[in-house]
Design an enzyme around this catalytic site. Structure first.
Site, mmCIF file in Angstrom:
data_model
loop_
_atom_site.group_PDB
_atom_site.id
_atom_site.type_symbol
_atom_site.label_atom_id
_atom_site.label_comp_id
_atom_site.label_asym_id
_atom_site.label_seq_id
_atom_site.Cartn_x
_atom_site.Cartn_y
_atom_site.Cartn_z
ATOM 1 N N TYR A 1 -1.570 4.027 -1.164
ATOM 2 C CA TYR A 1 -2.648 4.324 -0.211
ATOM 3 C C TYR A 1 -2.105 5.012 1.039
ATOM 4 C CZ TYR A 1 -6.849 3.158 2.606
ATOM 5 O OH TYR A 1 -7.968 3.193 3.403
ATOM 6 N N PRO B 1 -9.216 5.109 10.795
ATOM 7 C CA PRO B 1 -9.851 3.818 11.082
ATOM 8 C C PRO B 1 -8.853 2.673 10.965
ATOM 9 C CG PRO B 1 -11.069 5.058 9.402
ATOM 10 C CD PRO B 1 -9.737 5.725 9.563
ATOM 11 N N GLY B 2 -9.096 1.657 11.768
ATOM 12 C CA GLY B 2 -8.388 0.396 11.572
ATOM 13 C C GLY B 2 -9.153 -0.440 10.564
ATOM 14 N N GLN C 1 0.811 -1.232 0.000
ATOM 15 C CA GLN C 1 0.000 0.000 0.000
ATOM 16 C C GLN C 1 0.844 1.281 0.000
ATOM 17 O OE1 GLN C 1 -3.061 -0.372 3.199
ATOM 18 N NE2 GLN C 1 -4.430 -0.399 1.441
HETATM 19 N N1 CAA Z 1 4.403 -8.901 4.639
HETATM 20 C C1 CAA Z 1 5.659 -9.305 4.302
HETATM 21 N N2 CAA Z 1 5.956 -9.928 3.149
HETATM 22 C C2 CAA Z 1 4.953 -10.169 2.297
HETATM 23 C C3 CAA Z 1 3.619 -9.792 2.578
HETATM 24 C C4 CAA Z 1 3.376 -9.149 3.810
HETATM 25 N N3 CAA Z 1 2.150 -8.748 4.166
HETATM 26 N N4 CAA Z 1 2.841 -10.149 1.546
HETATM 27 C C5 CAA Z 1 3.665 -10.762 0.625
HETATM 28 N N5 CAA Z 1 4.929 -10.764 1.111
HETATM 29 C C6 CAA Z 1 6.091 -11.308 0.465
HETATM 30 C C7 CAA Z 1 5.845 -12.748 0.004
HETATM 31 O O1 CAA Z 1 6.147 -13.641 1.054
HETATM 32 C C8 CAA Z 1 6.811 -12.878 -1.168
HETATM 33 O O2 CAA Z 1 8.120 -13.008 -0.708
HETATM 34 P P1 CAA Z 1 9.209 -13.869 -1.581
HETATM 35 O O3 CAA Z 1 9.308 -13.157 -2.905
HETATM 36 O O4 CAA Z 1 10.433 -13.805 -0.765
HETATM 37 O O5 CAA Z 1 8.617 -15.235 -1.697
HETATM 38 C C9 CAA Z 1 6.695 -11.504 -1.803
HETATM 39 O O6 CAA Z 1 6.326 -10.580 -0.732
HETATM 40 C C10 CAA Z 1 5.605 -11.524 -2.831
HETATM 41 O O7 CAA Z 1 5.446 -10.249 -3.338
HETATM 42 P P2 CAA Z 1 4.253 -10.027 -4.326
HETATM 43 O O8 CAA Z 1 4.350 -8.661 -4.901
HETATM 44 O O9 CAA Z 1 4.191 -11.163 -5.309
HETATM 45 O O10 CAA Z 1 3.056 -10.093 -3.309
HETATM 46 P P3 CAA Z 1 1.648 -10.660 -3.597
HETATM 47 O O11 CAA Z 1 1.238 -10.370 -4.996
HETATM 48 O O12 CAA Z 1 1.585 -12.043 -3.106
HETATM 49 O O13 CAA Z 1 0.742 -9.777 -2.631
HETATM 50 C C11 CAA Z 1 -0.509 -7.821 -2.164
HETATM 51 C C12 CAA Z 1 0.800 -8.368 -2.697
HETATM 52 C C13 CAA Z 1 -1.652 -8.174 -3.122
HETATM 53 C C14 CAA Z 1 -0.399 -6.329 -2.077
HETATM 54 C C15 CAA Z 1 -0.792 -8.440 -0.810
HETATM 55 O O14 CAA Z 1 0.344 -8.252 0.010
HETATM 56 C C16 CAA Z 1 -1.979 -7.817 -0.111
HETATM 57 O O15 CAA Z 1 -3.128 -8.017 -0.473
HETATM 58 N N6 CAA Z 1 -1.707 -7.088 0.962
HETATM 59 C C17 CAA Z 1 -2.752 -6.506 1.801
HETATM 60 C C18 CAA Z 1 -2.850 -5.083 1.552
HETATM 61 C C19 CAA Z 1 -3.776 -4.518 2.592
HETATM 62 O O16 CAA Z 1 -3.646 -4.707 3.783
HETATM 63 N N7 CAA Z 1 -4.750 -3.770 2.159
HETATM 64 C C20 CAA Z 1 -5.644 -3.158 3.083
HETATM 65 C C21 CAA Z 1 -6.849 -2.796 2.303
HETATM 66 S S1 CAA Z 1 -8.130 -2.202 3.394
HETATM 67 C C22 CAA Z 1 -7.671 -0.660 3.729
HETATM 68 O O17 CAA Z 1 -6.750 -0.151 3.207
HETATM 69 C C23 CAA Z 1 -8.527 0.043 4.736
HETATM 70 C C24 CAA Z 1 -7.718 0.651 5.789
HETATM 71 O O18 CAA Z 1 -7.522 1.860 5.761
HETATM 72 C C25 CAA Z 1 -7.219 -0.163 6.922
#
Ligand code: CAA
Length: 250
Positions: free
Chosen positions: A156, A186-187, A153
């Site tokens: 964001y 917000p959380g 993010q």
């Molecule tokens: N923390 C640490 N490492 C992470 C990780 C995390 N959260 N997520 C993925 N990784 C690592 C993987 O283990 C992988 O490592 P290796 O390459 O060493 O194997 C690598 O990162 C993969 O990277 P990618 O770019 O391929 O990651 P992905 O495509 O699998 O996922 C993502 C990326 C789609 C952004 C995913 O991390 C995701 O959905 N994250 C959540 C984002 C989030 O929290 N959004 C909140 C939305 S709600 C909101 O925003 C409201 C609010 O205000 C609270």
């Protein structure tokens, strides 16, 4: 024209926006819910009417918050139809989650425009009137992720952290005019935005909430209701964290 104070909620038909709209209408404001996507308001209007929030309490205003001139026209129309905007809740927001090394310029720009530039685009058109009338409330919806950072993010969190700086600076500029400017961070709140997170990632995020539950839009609406009340007239430039204990900061 209404004799109630008019509250404009950007993204008012969205998850948190709907909760805020309901709460402020219950508290006696005439609420105008802004929406951008044509058609998204139809089921929303029916649900609001069923909940006793008819056109005498809640109106809709179409307009793209990324478009400065469209917001000028929208605010002018609201003022003509219902009266001047006394409360603005900047709630419109989107996600385009992607790890930074894969993020496209479009994913960056869409989030900065919708979540941050929008706050300028709308606030700019209501601030003079609030200052001239000597009363106004602006509440900007930031995010816990602006404070703690979040994998995937960068766009964001940059926008939501930008909102916090905007809040403090504008608060200083209008503090002596009877206008307060505050933020809420917000959380994890149960909305379509958080339901769209990949299941495994979502489960991890939810498991880490100290309050042991996901937040609901009303948790945020209650905080908005306080900030827009007369009782909050000495609170400005603040950021209320409403996150179930997910992140605590000074
Ligand atoms: N923390 C640490 N490492 C992470 C990780 C995390 N959260 N997520 C993925 N990784 C690592 C993987 O283990 C992988 O490592 P290796 O390459 O060493 O194997 C690598 O990162 C993969 O990277 P990618 O770019 O391929 O990651 P992905 O495509 O699998 O996922 C993502 C990326 C789609 C952004 C995913 O991390 C995701 O959905 N994250 C959540 C984002 C989030 O929290 N959004 C909140 C939305 S709600 C909101 O925003 C409201 C609010 O205000 C609270």
């Amino acid at each position: 024209m209404t004799d109630r104070k008019v509250a404009l909620i950007t993204g008012g038909v969205g998850g948190i926006g709907t909760g805020v709209t309901r709460k402020l209408a219950e508290d006696g404001f005439f609420v105008v819910a802004n929406y951008a996507i044509e058609g998204s308001e139809v089921a929303w209007r029916a649900a609001m009417s069923a909940a006793g929030m008819g056109k005498d309490r809640v109106a809709l205003a179409h307009g793209d918050v990324t478009d400065f001139d469209a917001m000028d026209k929208m605010v002018a129309d609201i003022t003509d139809d219902h009266g001047p905007v006394a409360v603005l809740v900047n709630c419109a927001g989107i996600t385009r989650d992607m790890s930074f090394r894969k993020m496209s310029p479009d994913q960056w720009q869409a989030v900065i425009s919708t979540n941050l530039t929008s706050v300028f685009n709308v606030t700019r058109h209501v601030i003079d009137g609030m200052c001239e009338r000597g009363w106004g409330r602006i509440v900007n919806i930031s995010s816990v992720n602006a404070l703690k950072g979040q994998f995937g993010q960068t766009n964001y969190t940059a926008a939501k952290a930008g909102i916090l700086g905007f809040t403090r600076s504008l608060a200083l500029e209008v503090a002596a005019k009877g206008v307060t400017v505050n933020a809420i961070s917000p959380g994890f709140i149960d909305t379509d935005m958080t339901r769209a997170i990949r299941d495994d990632v979502r489960e991890q995020l939810v498991a880490s909430i100290p309050a042991a539950r996901v937040g609901v839009p009303d948790d945020i609406a209650q905080a908005v209701a306080y900030l827009v009340s007369d009782g909050a007239s000495y609170m400005t430039g603040a950021n209320l964290a409403v996150n179930g204990g997910t992140y605590m900061h000074a």
